[in-house]
Design a protein around this motif. Structure first.
Motif, PDB file in Angstrom:
ATOM      1  N   GLY A  35       0.811  -1.202   0.000  1.00 36.00           N
ATOM      2  CA  GLY A  35       0.000   0.000   0.000  1.00 36.00           C
ATOM      3  C   GLY A  35       0.851   1.262   0.000  1.00 36.00           C
ATOM      4  O   GLY A  35       0.543   2.234  -0.699  1.00 36.00           O
ATOM      5  N   GLN A  36       1.932   1.272   0.776  1.00 39.18           N
ATOM      6  CA  GLN A  36       2.843   2.413   0.772  1.00 39.18           C
ATOM      7  C   GLN A  36       3.426   2.627  -0.622  1.00 39.18           C
ATOM      8  O   GLN A  36       3.497   3.759  -1.119  1.00 39.18           O
ATOM      9  CB  GLN A  36       3.973   2.200   1.780  1.00 39.18           C
ATOM     10  CG  GLN A  36       3.574   2.395   3.220  1.00 39.18           C
ATOM     11  CD  GLN A  36       4.776   2.326   4.150  1.00 39.18           C
ATOM     12  OE1 GLN A  36       5.922   2.444   3.724  1.00 39.18           O
ATOM     13  NE2 GLN A  36       4.521   2.115   5.430  1.00 39.18           N
ATOM     14  N   VAL A  67       1.726   9.562  -6.229  1.00 41.46           N
ATOM     15  CA  VAL A  67       2.047  10.974  -5.983  1.00 41.46           C
ATOM     16  C   VAL A  67       3.447  11.357  -6.436  1.00 41.46           C
ATOM     17  O   VAL A  67       3.803  12.536  -6.405  1.00 41.46           O
ATOM     18  CB  VAL A  67       1.879  11.321  -4.489  1.00 41.46           C
ATOM     19  CG1 VAL A  67       0.456  11.028  -4.025  1.00 41.46           C
ATOM     20  CG2 VAL A  67       2.896  10.608  -3.609  1.00 41.46           C
ATOM     21  N   ALA A  68       4.249  10.404  -6.874  1.00 39.45           N
ATOM     22  CA  ALA A  68       5.666  10.657  -7.154  1.00 39.45           C
ATOM     23  C   ALA A  68       5.889  11.748  -8.190  1.00 39.45           C
ATOM     24  O   ALA A  68       6.825  12.558  -8.078  1.00 39.45           O
ATOM     25  CB  ALA A  68       6.343   9.360  -7.608  1.00 39.45           C
ATOM     26  N   GLU A  69       5.054  11.788  -9.205  1.00 42.94           N
ATOM     27  CA  GLU A  69       5.252  12.744 -10.300  1.00 42.94           C
ATOM     28  C   GLU A  69       5.225  14.192  -9.821  1.00 42.94           C
ATOM     29  O   GLU A  69       5.817  15.079 -10.457  1.00 42.94           O
ATOM     30  CB  GLU A  69       4.170  12.520 -11.358  1.00 42.94           C
ATOM     31  CG  GLU A  69       4.331  13.356 -12.621  1.00 42.94           C
ATOM     32  CD  GLU A  69       5.577  12.978 -13.425  1.00 42.94           C
ATOM     33  OE1 GLU A  69       6.021  13.805 -14.239  1.00 42.94           O
ATOM     34  OE2 GLU A  69       6.088  11.851 -13.235  1.00 42.94           O
ATOM     35  N   LEU A 106       2.724  16.927  -1.506  1.00 45.46           N
ATOM     36  CA  LEU A 106       2.457  15.491  -1.550  1.00 45.46           C
ATOM     37  C   LEU A 106       1.228  15.126  -0.725  1.00 45.46           C
ATOM     38  O   LEU A 106       0.456  14.239  -1.099  1.00 45.46           O
ATOM     39  CB  LEU A 106       3.686  14.720  -1.062  1.00 45.46           C
ATOM     40  CG  LEU A 106       4.909  14.764  -1.974  1.00 45.46           C
ATOM     41  CD1 LEU A 106       6.107  14.094  -1.311  1.00 45.46           C
ATOM     42  CD2 LEU A 106       4.612  14.100  -3.321  1.00 45.46           C
ATOM     43  N   VAL A 107       1.047  15.797   0.408  1.00 45.59           N
ATOM     44  CA  VAL A 107      -0.152  15.558   1.216  1.00 45.59           C
ATOM     45  C   VAL A 107      -1.405  15.904   0.426  1.00 45.59           C
ATOM     46  O   VAL A 107      -2.375  15.140   0.400  1.00 45.59           O
ATOM     47  CB  VAL A 107      -0.092  16.374   2.525  1.00 45.59           C
ATOM     48  CG1 VAL A 107      -1.467  16.413   3.193  1.00 45.59           C
ATOM     49  CG2 VAL A 107       0.912  15.761   3.487  1.00 45.59           C
ATOM     50  N   TRP A 108      -1.383  17.044  -0.263  1.00 47.48           N
ATOM     51  CA  TRP A 108      -2.556  17.446  -1.038  1.00 47.48           C
ATOM     52  C   TRP A 108      -2.751  16.577  -2.279  1.00 47.48           C
ATOM     53  O   TRP A 108      -3.882  16.391  -2.739  1.00 47.48           O
ATOM     54  CB  TRP A 108      -2.458  18.918  -1.416  1.00 47.48           C
ATOM     55  CG  TRP A 108      -2.857  19.801  -0.280  1.00 47.48           C
ATOM     56  CD1 TRP A 108      -2.043  20.534   0.521  1.00 47.48           C
ATOM     57  CD2 TRP A 108      -4.187  19.998   0.206  1.00 47.48           C
ATOM     58  NE1 TRP A 108      -2.772  21.187   1.485  1.00 47.48           N
ATOM     59  CE2 TRP A 108      -4.098  20.884   1.311  1.00 47.48           C
ATOM     60  CE3 TRP A 108      -5.435  19.529  -0.171  1.00 47.48           C
ATOM     61  CZ2 TRP A 108      -5.218  21.288   2.031  1.00 47.48           C
ATOM     62  CZ3 TRP A 108      -6.560  19.946   0.541  1.00 47.48           C
ATOM     63  CH2 TRP A 108      -6.436  20.810   1.627  1.00 47.48           C
ATOM     64  N   LEU A 147      -0.890   5.295   6.463  1.00 46.48           N
ATOM     65  CA  LEU A 147      -0.173   4.823   5.278  1.00 46.48           C
ATOM     66  C   LEU A 147       0.239   5.966   4.360  1.00 46.48           C
ATOM     67  O   LEU A 147       1.338   5.952   3.794  1.00 46.48           O
ATOM     68  CB  LEU A 147      -1.052   3.809   4.537  1.00 46.48           C
ATOM     69  CG  LEU A 147      -0.445   3.093   3.330  1.00 46.48           C
ATOM     70  CD1 LEU A 147      -1.045   1.698   3.208  1.00 46.48           C
ATOM     71  CD2 LEU A 147      -0.719   3.867   2.041  1.00 46.48           C
ATOM     72  N   ALA A 148      -0.611   6.964   4.208  1.00 45.69           N
ATOM     73  CA  ALA A 148      -0.325   8.054   3.277  1.00 45.69           C
ATOM     74  C   ALA A 148       0.931   8.820   3.676  1.00 45.69           C
ATOM     75  O   ALA A 148       1.836   9.046   2.867  1.00 45.69           O
ATOM     76  CB  ALA A 148      -1.516   8.996   3.192  1.00 45.69           C
TER      77      ALA A 148
END
Length: 393
Positions: A83-84, A91-93, A110-112, A122-123
């Motif tokens: 999941g991680q 979100v990597a991009e 990254l949070v948004w 996990l997020a």
């Protein structure tokens, strides 16, 4: 399986004269580290978990247009590793084109990017791997160990061993493990407790204390398996052993229970490792629920979040003993004003080409820049999935 994305959104690129470099490429690696022996703590003996046979790691490797590089990681035990990796891949991009110095901005971005799954758990554990890599890169670019970049208060930190004291190991083996740990230069020993039979815990604790002597710091860890009355009884019974602390005597979210226990015992109470955000730790601090706070940087979102929590902990004059991941936490503990502890686990050593120096009861910060570690060929061999974004310079 390797997947690659090469597009860069114009909106992702940092602008301005102060921006001298940008993130050009990154690689995610999902790595499964097998454990030589199945590991059991109190959660296994109470039937809540199965023995642990492996640890899943999320590694992030970054490179910039100017050729600077950084490596960071997060991890998960028993569940959550895939999941991680999946969340990090989504979100990597968002990092491509950003100034690697803008670490706080990137963390928020990254949070948004994954706002629907919240700001804990996990997020943020996935985001932590990016964040640690950015701090590693920043320190390497400065030519400094991360502790020195942050502003170290010391060049070494007291350390204690946990990996030799699990409940699955017979008492005689625990005694041998403790003796070997101390002979290697480690300064303290932590014993797992929380067995359904409290007499078993006390017998093992007596054996360990007699074996290592009264002068060696000794800690116990119940892994959240006591209720309030049991924690009170066991805490009182353990007062005579002169423990450095009792760890996770209650459910991780029972701030009021921890506070009442801490107020009633002479032995310090330590907790916090299972919390997955700064906000959750704030509740502990607000309730005076711990004498010693035990945040885990990969669990709470990385070094950026850890530093926020450390400032708050210092303000409240709390002791600090970060959980696991000594390769990261050595640097963070070295930069904490109040004399801390770092937890020693030898499990992660095969993942890296370099090893930490331990002597005279302390773990020493090396002169290597950044975190001071590079991924080993064994880590590459244990890799089960990768993903790349951008173009490597």
């Amino acid at each position: 399986m390797v997947t690659t994305t090469n597009t860069t959104s114009d909106a992702a690129r940092t602008e301005g004269e102060a921006t001298l470099d940008r993130i050009a490429w990154l690689r995610l690696s999902s790595v499964t580290l097998p454990l030589a022996t199945p590991i059991s703590d109190a959660k296994v003996f109470t039937g809540r978990q199965r023995p642990m046979t492996e640890v899943a790691f999320l590694f992030v490797e970054l490179a910039t247009e100017q050729g600077h590089e950084g490596t960071g990681f997060s991890y998960s035990k028993r569940a959550g590793g895939p999941g991680q990796f999946a969340h990090a891949k989504e979100v990597a991009e968002a990092l491509i084109g950003e100034d690697p110095s803008d670490i706080g901005k990137i963390w928020t971005k990254l949070v948004w990017a994954g706002a629907s799954v919240g700001r804990s758990g996990l997020a943020t554990q996935a985001i932590a791997a990016f964040d640690v890599a950015l701090w590693d890169l920043k320190a390497k670019r400065a030519g400094l160990p991360l502790a020195k970049l942050l502003g170290a208060h010391r060049d070494s930190v007291r350390c204690y061993n946990t990996s030799g004291g699990f409940l699955h190991a017979p008492t005689e083996q625990v005694l041998d493990n403790a003796e070997a740990a101390l002979a290697s230069g480690i300064g303290g020993i932590k014993l797992k407790v929380g067995h359904p039979d409290g007499k078993y815990d006390l017998a093992r604790l007596t054996a360990v204390r007699e074996h290592i002597g009264d002068e060696v710091p000794l800690m116990v860890d119940a892994n959240q398996q006591w209720d309030r009355p049991t924690a009170q009884r066991m805490g009182r019974a353990m007062e005579e052993y002169g423990l450095a602390w009792i760890e996770e005597p209650l459910d991780a979210y029972d701030a009021k229970g921890h506070a009442a226990l801490a107020a009633s015992l002479d032995t310090p109470v330590a907790t916090g490792e299972m919390l997955a955000s700064v906000a959750e730790h704030v509740e502990l601090i607000r309730h005076d629920a711990a004498d010693i706070i035990q945040p885990d940087a990969p669990r709470i979102g990385g070094i950026t979040q850890f530093l926020k929590l450390a400032a708050l902990a210092e303000h409240h004059q709390l002791q600090l003993a970060p959980h696991f991941a000594m390769e990261i936490h050595l640097h963070l503990a070295a930069a904490y004003p109040i004399e801390p502890w770092v937890e020693h686990f030898d499990w992660l050593e095969p993942l890296f080409n370099e090893h930490l120096e331990i002597r005279d009861g302390r773990m020493h910060v090396s002169s290597r820049p950044g975190l001071g570690f590079t991924l080993s060929e064994q880590a590459r061999a244990w890799t089960v999935a990768t993903h790349e974004s951008g173009t490597r310079p």
